[in-house]
Design a protein around this motif. Structure first.
Motif, PDB file in Angstrom:
ATOM      1  N   SER A 148       0.812  -1.216   0.000  1.00  0.00           N
ATOM      2  CA  SER A 148       0.000   0.000   0.000  1.00  0.00           C
ATOM      3  C   SER A 148       0.844   1.265   0.000  1.00  0.00           C
ATOM      4  CB  SER A 148      -0.975   0.002   1.178  1.00  0.00           C
ATOM      5  OG  SER A 148      -0.280  -0.087   2.399  1.00  0.00           O
ATOM      6  N   ASP A 149       1.986   1.243   0.673  1.00  0.00           N
ATOM      7  CA  ASP A 149       2.847   2.437   0.683  1.00  0.00           C
ATOM      8  C   ASP A 149       3.361   2.753  -0.718  1.00  0.00           C
ATOM      9  OD1 ASP A 149       2.516   2.816   3.412  1.00  0.00           O
ATOM     10  OD2 ASP A 149       4.321   1.668   3.927  1.00  0.00           O
ATOM     11  N   LYS A 150       3.818   1.718  -1.434  1.00  0.00           N
ATOM     12  CA  LYS A 150       4.326   1.917  -2.792  1.00  0.00           C
ATOM     13  C   LYS A 150       3.199   2.333  -3.729  1.00  0.00           C
ATOM     14  CE  LYS A 150       7.599   1.802  -5.849  1.00  0.00           C
ATOM     15  NZ  LYS A 150       8.693   2.768  -5.812  1.00  0.00           N
ATOM     16  N   ALA A 151       2.035   1.686  -3.596  1.00  0.00           N
ATOM     17  CA  ALA A 151       0.892   2.027  -4.440  1.00  0.00           C
ATOM     18  C   ALA A 151       0.493   3.483  -4.227  1.00  0.00           C
ATOM     19  CB  ALA A 151      -0.279   1.094  -4.149  1.00  0.00           C
ATOM     20  N   LYS A 152       0.432   3.898  -2.977  1.00  0.00           N
ATOM     21  CA  LYS A 152       0.074   5.289  -2.664  1.00  0.00           C
ATOM     22  C   LYS A 152       1.082   6.255  -3.277  1.00  0.00           C
ATOM     23  CE  LYS A 152      -0.554   8.400   1.268  1.00  0.00           C
ATOM     24  NZ  LYS A 152      -0.530   8.508   2.728  1.00  0.00           N
ATOM     25  N   GLU A 153       2.357   5.954  -3.140  1.00  0.00           N
ATOM     26  CA  GLU A 153       3.408   6.810  -3.705  1.00  0.00           C
ATOM     27  C   GLU A 153       3.272   6.908  -5.220  1.00  0.00           C
ATOM     28  OE1 GLU A 153       8.171   6.296  -4.573  1.00  0.00           O
ATOM     29  OE2 GLU A 153       7.335   5.352  -2.784  1.00  0.00           O
ATOM     30  N   LEU A 154       3.036   5.778  -5.879  1.00  0.00           N
ATOM     31  CA  LEU A 154       2.916   5.766  -7.336  1.00  0.00           C
ATOM     32  C   LEU A 154       1.669   6.500  -7.815  1.00  0.00           C
ATOM     33  CD1 LEU A 154       3.997   2.071  -7.919  1.00  0.00           C
ATOM     34  CD2 LEU A 154       5.276   4.120  -8.606  1.00  0.00           C
ATOM     35  N   ILE A 155       0.564   6.344  -7.088  1.00  0.00           N
ATOM     36  CA  ILE A 155      -0.679   7.034  -7.468  1.00  0.00           C
ATOM     37  C   ILE A 155      -0.514   8.541  -7.321  1.00  0.00           C
ATOM     38  CG2 ILE A 155      -3.081   7.420  -6.779  1.00  0.00           C
ATOM     39  CD1 ILE A 155      -3.170   4.353  -6.149  1.00  0.00           C
ATOM     40  N   ILE A 156       0.131   8.980  -6.256  1.00  0.00           N
ATOM     41  CA  ILE A 156       0.369  10.415  -6.066  1.00  0.00           C
ATOM     42  C   ILE A 156       1.232  10.960  -7.190  1.00  0.00           C
ATOM     43  CG2 ILE A 156       1.519  12.115  -4.585  1.00  0.00           C
ATOM     44  CD1 ILE A 156       0.454  10.437  -2.177  1.00  0.00           C
ATOM     45  N   LEU A 157       2.294  10.238  -7.546  1.00  0.00           N
ATOM     46  CA  LEU A 157       3.150  10.676  -8.663  1.00  0.00           C
ATOM     47  C   LEU A 157       2.355  10.719  -9.968  1.00  0.00           C
ATOM     48  CD1 LEU A 157       6.463   8.752  -7.916  1.00  0.00           C
ATOM     49  CD2 LEU A 157       6.116  11.226  -7.851  1.00  0.00           C
ATOM     50  N   HIS A 158       1.513   9.733 -10.171  1.00  0.00           N
ATOM     51  CA  HIS A 158       0.693   9.677 -11.384  1.00  0.00           C
ATOM     52  C   HIS A 158      -0.263  10.870 -11.445  1.00  0.00           C
ATOM     53  CE1 HIS A 158      -1.488   7.969 -14.715  1.00  0.00           C
ATOM     54  NE2 HIS A 158      -2.607   7.898 -14.024  1.00  0.00           N
ATOM     55  N   MET A 159      -0.914  11.168 -10.341  1.00  0.00           N
ATOM     56  CA  MET A 159      -1.850  12.295 -10.308  1.00  0.00           C
ATOM     57  C   MET A 159      -1.121  13.629 -10.507  1.00  0.00           C
ATOM     58  SD  MET A 159      -4.676  10.781 -10.170  1.00  0.00           S
ATOM     59  CE  MET A 159      -5.804  12.133  -9.943  1.00  0.00           C
ATOM     60  N   LYS A 160       0.073  13.755  -9.951  1.00  0.00           N
ATOM     61  CA  LYS A 160       0.867  14.974 -10.175  1.00  0.00           C
ATOM     62  C   LYS A 160       1.239  15.106 -11.647  1.00  0.00           C
ATOM     63  CE  LYS A 160       2.713  15.592  -5.553  1.00  0.00           C
ATOM     64  NZ  LYS A 160       3.904  15.613  -4.701  1.00  0.00           N
ATOM     65  N   HIS A 161       1.561  13.980 -12.281  1.00  0.00           N
ATOM     66  CA  HIS A 161       1.889  13.969 -13.703  1.00  0.00           C
ATOM     67  C   HIS A 161       0.696  14.461 -14.517  1.00  0.00           C
ATOM     68  CE1 HIS A 161       2.328  11.618 -17.591  1.00  0.00           C
ATOM     69  NE2 HIS A 161       3.293  12.501 -17.624  1.00  0.00           N
ATOM     70  N   ILE A 162      -0.486  13.956 -14.180  1.00  0.00           N
ATOM     71  CA  ILE A 162      -1.708  14.392 -14.866  1.00  0.00           C
ATOM     72  C   ILE A 162      -1.950  15.879 -14.612  1.00  0.00           C
ATOM     73  CG2 ILE A 162      -4.228  14.177 -14.899  1.00  0.00           C
ATOM     74  CD1 ILE A 162      -3.772  11.162 -14.331  1.00  0.00           C
ATOM     75  N   GLN A 163      -1.815  16.305 -13.360  1.00  0.00           N
ATOM     76  CA  GLN A 163      -2.046  17.702 -12.995  1.00  0.00           C
ATOM     77  C   GLN A 163      -1.108  18.632 -13.755  1.00  0.00           C
ATOM     78  OE1 GLN A 163      -1.400  18.583  -8.857  1.00  0.00           O
ATOM     79  NE2 GLN A 163      -2.481  20.518  -8.974  1.00  0.00           N
ATOM     80  N   ASN A 164       0.129  18.217 -13.940  1.00  0.00           N
ATOM     81  CA  ASN A 164       1.096  19.059 -14.657  1.00  0.00           C
ATOM     82  C   ASN A 164       0.732  19.240 -16.123  1.00  0.00           C
ATOM     83  OD1 ASN A 164       2.626  19.511 -12.375  1.00  0.00           O
ATOM     84  ND2 ASN A 164       3.992  17.792 -12.766  1.00  0.00           N
ATOM     85  N   GLY A 165      -0.104  18.353 -16.655  1.00  0.00           N
ATOM     86  CA  GLY A 165      -0.529  18.470 -18.045  1.00  0.00           C
ATOM     87  C   GLY A 165      -1.806  19.268 -18.223  1.00  0.00           C
ATOM     88  N   LEU A 166      -2.314  19.860 -17.146  1.00  0.00           N
ATOM     89  CA  LEU A 166      -3.560  20.620 -17.227  1.00  0.00           C
ATOM     90  C   LEU A 166      -3.304  22.112 -17.317  1.00  0.00           C
ATOM     91  CD1 LEU A 166      -5.636  18.758 -14.501  1.00  0.00           C
ATOM     92  CD2 LEU A 166      -5.607  18.341 -16.965  1.00  0.00           C
ATOM     93  N   ALA A 167      -4.177  22.795 -18.013  1.00  0.00           N
ATOM     94  CA  ALA A 167      -4.134  24.253 -18.112  1.00  0.00           C
ATOM     95  C   ALA A 167      -5.297  24.771 -17.273  1.00  0.00           C
ATOM     96  CB  ALA A 167      -4.242  24.699 -19.559  1.00  0.00           C
ATOM     97  N   MET A 168      -5.122  24.805 -15.963  1.00  0.00           N
ATOM     98  CA  MET A 168      -6.208  25.152 -15.051  1.00  0.00           C
ATOM     99  C   MET A 168      -6.669  26.603 -15.192  1.00  0.00           C
ATOM    100  SD  MET A 168      -6.946  22.318 -13.670  1.00  0.00           S
ATOM    101  CE  MET A 168      -8.051  22.770 -12.354  1.00  0.00           C
ATOM    102  N   GLU A 169      -5.851  27.425 -15.827  1.00  0.00           N
ATOM    103  CA  GLU A 169      -6.241  28.816 -15.995  1.00  0.00           C
ATOM    104  C   GLU A 169      -7.145  29.016 -17.218  1.00  0.00           C
ATOM    105  OE1 GLU A 169      -2.787  27.972 -18.505  1.00  0.00           O
ATOM    106  OE2 GLU A 169      -3.141  27.642 -16.386  1.00  0.00           O
ATOM    107  N   ALA A 170      -7.409  27.931 -17.941  1.00  0.00           N
ATOM    108  CA  ALA A 170      -8.233  28.034 -19.148  1.00  0.00           C
ATOM    109  C   ALA A 170      -9.612  28.576 -18.808  1.00  0.00           C
ATOM    110  CB  ALA A 170      -8.355  26.664 -19.814  1.00  0.00           C
ATOM    111  N   GLN A 171     -10.098  29.415 -19.666  1.00  0.00           N
ATOM    112  CA  GLN A 171     -11.424  30.004 -19.495  1.00  0.00           C
ATOM    113  C   GLN A 171     -12.337  29.448 -20.574  1.00  0.00           C
ATOM    114  OE1 GLN A 171     -12.300  32.300 -17.035  1.00  0.00           O
ATOM    115  NE2 GLN A 171     -10.285  31.789 -16.211  1.00  0.00           N
TER     116      GLN A 171
END
Length: 72
Positions: free
Chosen positions: A37-60
């Motif tokens: 579970s510790d490794k899975a949690k770490e990998l999921i957090i990294l994955h979500m950060k990767h996805i977040q970095n590909g977003l343009a949250m300022e888009a209108q």
């Protein structure tokens, strides 16, 4: 969570090419299958950060309230 993530990515994805690594999901699944579970949690957090970095949250976006205009 997958549904919400997909909707957010659909609305705010940037036009930069940001894809998951080919084995990113399988590595997460392997950690879950191994009950690490510790490794899975770490990998999921990294994955979500990767996805977040590909977003343009300022888009209108203009909202469209006319269903005929939306669906033709």
């Amino acid at each position: 969570m997958v549904t919400h993530t997909s909707l957010i990515v659909g609305l705010f994805r940037s036009y930069q090419k940001v894809n998951c690594a080919a084995d990113e999901h399988s590595i997460i699944l392997n950690a879950i299958r191994a009950q690490n579970s510790d490794k899975a949690k770490e990998l999921i957090i990294l994955h979500m950060k990767h996805i977040q970095n590909g977003l343009a949250m300022e888009a209108q976006y203009q909202t469209q309230n006319n269903l005929t205009a939306i669906f033709g």
